[in-house]
Design a protein around this motif. Structure first.
Motif: not given
Length: 930
Positions: A394-395, A421, A423-424, A426, A444
């Motif tokens: 996720r990050l 994802s 949006q991962a 970052t 996200m």
């Protein structure tokens, strides 16, 4: 490329052909014949990242997994060929997965004051829980529990105390990633010492040179011991000659003793460790980080990342740099989440392994510099991708070096097929001086990219949005907002804060900020000024988010390693045939790889081809000896080509700009007299600008004093509010006229004739002067002033002479008397001016409203008028007393009628009022920000 088929033919011939082709790509202007014994570094000029790329190509071409040691163990084709004969087929992580979440988590050590408290808390509450999974070079995995780490650290600490380590003495750690490093770091802290992590040698053949370069760090840190690997012990005499206080070079095994009680107890204010920013400069800078600094940063990062007990951190980052040490290890330790740890060498030898471990252990958080993502893009092929499941990730934190837009978008697109994802990815920003993290984007959201016009950026340092279809543009990547409890600003050369989209120096402050550099007051003085710390980077803000635009420091980053040019420039200047003091070493961005190229520009009067070729070879060897990496390009320039300041300092940035504009051709052709003239003009312009700014500030204050002193005394003595407001109005208008301050005013005709409450945003001390000058003085506006101003007798007399009322700004809704006093102003026919934010702060943004003015308007049945002030924050920022010229504007907007007299009615109408004010004041919504 990672899954290409092997070619037919003799392995040696195939290997030489592959290396030759690669060498031509790396140095297209200087083709060198490749033999089995050609040194990758000294003859072919391959730096560490180039050797990584070469090994990836070799592995792919021969369908063989080279060991992690290949990067340090091979320096020519013959050695690489022997490794190919010994290596087997491409391996993979073992099938058995260690259970990373045994039982429910115990919570967080919220009351811990030190890192030692954090470890002790976990041992007390969940000693058997997995802390770290160490993945070794043979793909075996070893579980390390909290109890294991504390027990091993106590054994190391006992050994250090027995050898005479005293509290607050430093101990250097030069160890590879592994259990010994982890135990030694906490062992030093338990013994009362200060760990000093330094990077281990990349190649055993360069061990002596490597340690010699660290001698200055060890001397500055006054290291008592160095804990390292066995081959370094033989060099103890060399280092002890340079570092008299260094008692011994020790192995972790030599330090282990049966644990005994340790009397030292660290305090939050104690230095936890020293993070040195460079090992190749004569001015080593050891960032002092206390336990309080580290825990503040870790807690803020945990909040920004939304860390939960179900997270898993996967990392290959080196533990001698802040991103791997603090971000990965200490962050995982504090939050009680498992850390899957592999060595940097294992990642460089096989980038796919990083992604395989994320897939295998269902990793949720991982971090890396941009080059690592680019490496995966090039060398993780379709066959490997089919076995990856990155849906848990996720990050994907991208920091520690400039972020490439192409890498960000390419990585997200390519590995989206593996469940990653969008949006991962970052992008983040941090630095050792702020422990590790400073800015973090909303969770996200995915990368925020801003396309700006190049012309405004280059000519005026303004990041204005590019127009539709505009070609000459730059794309900037947001690093997000400051971490909770931290602040950053963009400042000009005078230390004045700049508005959004204006490029300047990035400065910060907060609980994670270092107090300075260890035993280096000169460097500390350059770092800290006026309560702010200089990051050494240029950037701008957009709606409060940070965008890094370039480095103001001369620091060159190559593959996670920091290089300062001064030592190399000095050494090159001593080479016969090179003009002393006429050498520039700088980095140039390589868009293809997302990393930087190391360029040497040196003046020489020689025109003989053979002599120039010999100089190139000598300079390449010298670069290896001084900084440990070869240059990407050597430019032998004509005399007077290297640009300098008037005081004789090398202008590396200007040299880099000309190199990138003409790819170095201009340096060979002429001394660039036009650039010298342009540089001289720029220096004069800047000097005049600085002098003008100070002159205007002094003049403005003198005018203010000349006008405010008699006007203020007259207002205080008369105590006639109507007349006092007239006097103040005339004095404020004179101030604007005498300082040639022009203000764009719009909408004054919208002000109601009946008594009303005027609501204005508050950004500066100038707000009251500007409003007093611009607003009608008959019947005039009564200011609602904060209660604290009553404490100053003269200020109180002036304000009462103007008819101002004093309100309790902390919680005005509970003060019925304040609301009644404001309603009485309206009832008697006067207008009321209220700053609903209550006060102003240095940081931009419209903050939360107090509702006293709303309640007063409702009680008096008077309208609410919204107005917006622009530019006053830039003209005189909180914390600064040097006014500057800025574009000022006052706009009067919508009129609202209160719907009821209850507090909930006031709260309800405040929302549309706030929206209207945001549109008029030009600042972002900071409601709820700390």
């Amino acid at each position: 490329m990672a899954d290409s088929a092997p070619q037919a033919g003799d392995p040696g011939e195939r290997l030489l052909a592959l290396i030759g082709q690669f060498a031509a790509e790396v140095h297209p202007r200087h083709v060198t014949p490749v033999t089995l014994t050609s040194s990758f570094e000294r003859e072919l000029g391959f730096d560490s990242l180039a050797r990584v790329e070469l090994l990836q190509r070799v592995s792919a071409a021969f369908h063989i997994e080279l060991p992690a040691s290949a990067l340090s163990a091979t320096d020519n084709a013959a050695q690489l060929l022997r490794l190919l004969d010994q290596a087997g087929g491409a391996g993979a992580p073992p099938a058995t997965v260690i259970d990373l979440h045994q039982g429910s988590a115990a919570g967080l050590p919220d009351q811990a004051a030190t890192l030692l408290d954090v470890l002790a808390w976990h041992v007390a509450h969940q000693p058997e829980r997995t802390h770290i999974v160490l993945h070794d070079d043979r793909h075996d995995e070893h579980r390390l529990r909290y109890r294991d780490l504390l027990e091993a650290a106590r054994e190391i600490a006992t050994g250090l105390v027995e050898r005479g380590l005293l509290p607050r003495q430093s101990v250097a750690l030069m160890l590879p990633t592994g259990a010994d490093y982890l135990a030694s770091f906490f062992g030093v802290m338990l013994a009362g010492g200060i760990p000093v992590p330094i990077y281990p040698p990349a190649r055993q053949a360069q061990l002596e040179d490597h340690l010699a370069r660290h001698a200055r760090i060890l001397a500055n840190a006054q290291a008592t011991f160095i804990v390292t690997v066995a081959p370094a012990k033989a060099l103890a005499r060399i280092l002890q000659a340079s570092v008299p206080g260094l008692r011994a070079i020790l192995l972790p095994a030599e330090l282990r003793r049966p644990a005994t009680p340790l009397p030292f107890r660290a305090a939050a204010s104690d230095i936890a460790f020293l993070q040195y920013t460079s090992g190749s400069t004569g001015d080593p800078k050891g960032v002092m980080l206390t336990h309080a600094n580290l825990l503040a940063n870790i807690r803020a990062l945990g909040q920004a990342c939304g860390v939960t007990a179900g997270d898993v951190f996967v990392s290959w980052l080196p533990l001698y740099h802040d991103m791997g040490l603090i971000g990965a290890w200490f962050g995982s330790l504090y939050h009680g989440i498992p850390l899957v740890l592999m060595s940097p060498q294992a990642f460089l030898a096989r980038p796919a392994l990083w992604l395989q471990l994320i897939s295998r252990h269902r990793g949720t958080i991982s971090a890396a510099p941009n080059f690592a993502y680019a490496l995966c893009l090039r060398h993780v092929g379709a066959d490997t991708m089919r076995g990856l499941d990155l849906s848990s990730w996720r990050l994907a934190l991208n920091g520690a070096e400039p972020v490439s837009v192409d890498t960000v978008t390419g990585f997200t697109r390519q590995f989206g097929a593996c469940g990653l994802s969008p949006q991962a990815m970052t992008p983040v920003y941090g630095l050792a001086e702020s422990s590790v993290g400073l800015a973090f984007p909303p969770l996200m959201r995915g990368p925020r990219l801003e396309v700006v016009a190049r012309a405004g950026f280059v000519e005026a340092g303004r990041c204005l949005p590019a127009g539709p279809g505009q070609d000459d543009t730059l794309t900037l990547v947001s690093c997000g907002l400051p971490l909770p409890g931290h602040q950053l600003r963009i400042a000009d050369e005078l230390g004045r804060e700049l508005p959004d989209r204006q490029v300047g120096r990035v400065e910060f402050r907060g609980p994670s900020a270092t107090a300075g550099y260890y035993r280096n007051p000169q460097a500390t003085a350059r770092l800290c000024h006026g309560g702010w710390l200089d990051t050494g980077d240029f950037g701008c803000t957009m709606e409060g988010e940070l965008f890094i635009t370039g480095r103001s420091k001369d620091l060159i980053k190559r593959g996670g390693r920091n290089i300062y040019p001064y030592d190399l420039e000095q050494a090159i200047g001593e080479v016969p045939g090179i003009r002393r003091g006429c050498v520039a070493v700088f980095a140039s961005a390589d868009p293809a790889s997302g990393s930087e190229r190391l360029i040497i520009m040196a003046e020489t009067g020689s025109q003989d081809p053979a002599a120039r070729a010999a100089l190139r070879t000598q300079l390449q060897q010298l670069a290896l000896d001084v900084i440990g990496v070869p240059p990407d390009e050597i430019i032998l320039a004509s005399p007077h080509a290297v640009l300098k300041t008037s005081s004789g300092k090398i202008r590396r940035l200007a040299c880099r700009q000309w190199y990138e504009a003409g790819q170095g051709a201009a340096f060979h052709a002429h001394p660039m007299a036009r650039l010298r003239l342009a540089a001289a003009r720029a220096r004069v312009t800047l000097a005049l600008r600085v002098a003008g700014a100070w002159a205007f500030g002094a003049y403005a204050w003198a005018v203010l004093a000349a006008l405010a002193t008699p006007a203020g005394l007259l207002i205080a003595l008369l105590q006639r509010p109507a007349l006092g407001r007239r006097i103040a109005h005339l004095a404020a208008r004179c101030l604007l006229r005498l300082t040639a301050t022009s203000i764009a005013v719009d909408g004054l005709e919208r002000l109601p004739r009946q008594p009303h409450v005027l609501l204005v945003n508050h950004a500066s001390y100038l707000d009251t002067f500007v409003l007093t000058a611009l607003l009608p003085d008959r019947p005039g506006y009564v200011f609602a002033a904060k209660q604290e101003l009553r404490r100053h007798a003269l200020v109180r007399a002036v304000l009462t002479g103007l008819g101002a009322i004093f309100v309790e700004r902390a919680d005005v809704r509970r003060s019925a008397d304040d609301v009644a006093a404001m309603a009485a102003v309206l009832a008697r026919g006067d207008n009321l001016l209220v700053f609903p934010e209550g006060t102003f702060e240095r940081a931009a943004g419209l903050r939360a409203f107090h509702l006293g003015g709303f309640m007063a308007a409702a009680r008096a049945a008077s309208p609410l008028v919204v107005a917006g002030l622009r530019g006053t924050r830039a003209a005189l920022r909180d914390g600064s007393w040097l006014p500057r010229r800025a574009e000022l504007a006052l706009t009067v907007g919508a009129v609202f009628q209160p719907a009821g007299t209850a507090w909930r009615d006031a709260a309800r109408i405040s929302a549309p009022v706030r929206a209207a004010m945001l549109a008029l004041c030009g600042e972002y919504d900071a409601q709820g920000h700390p």
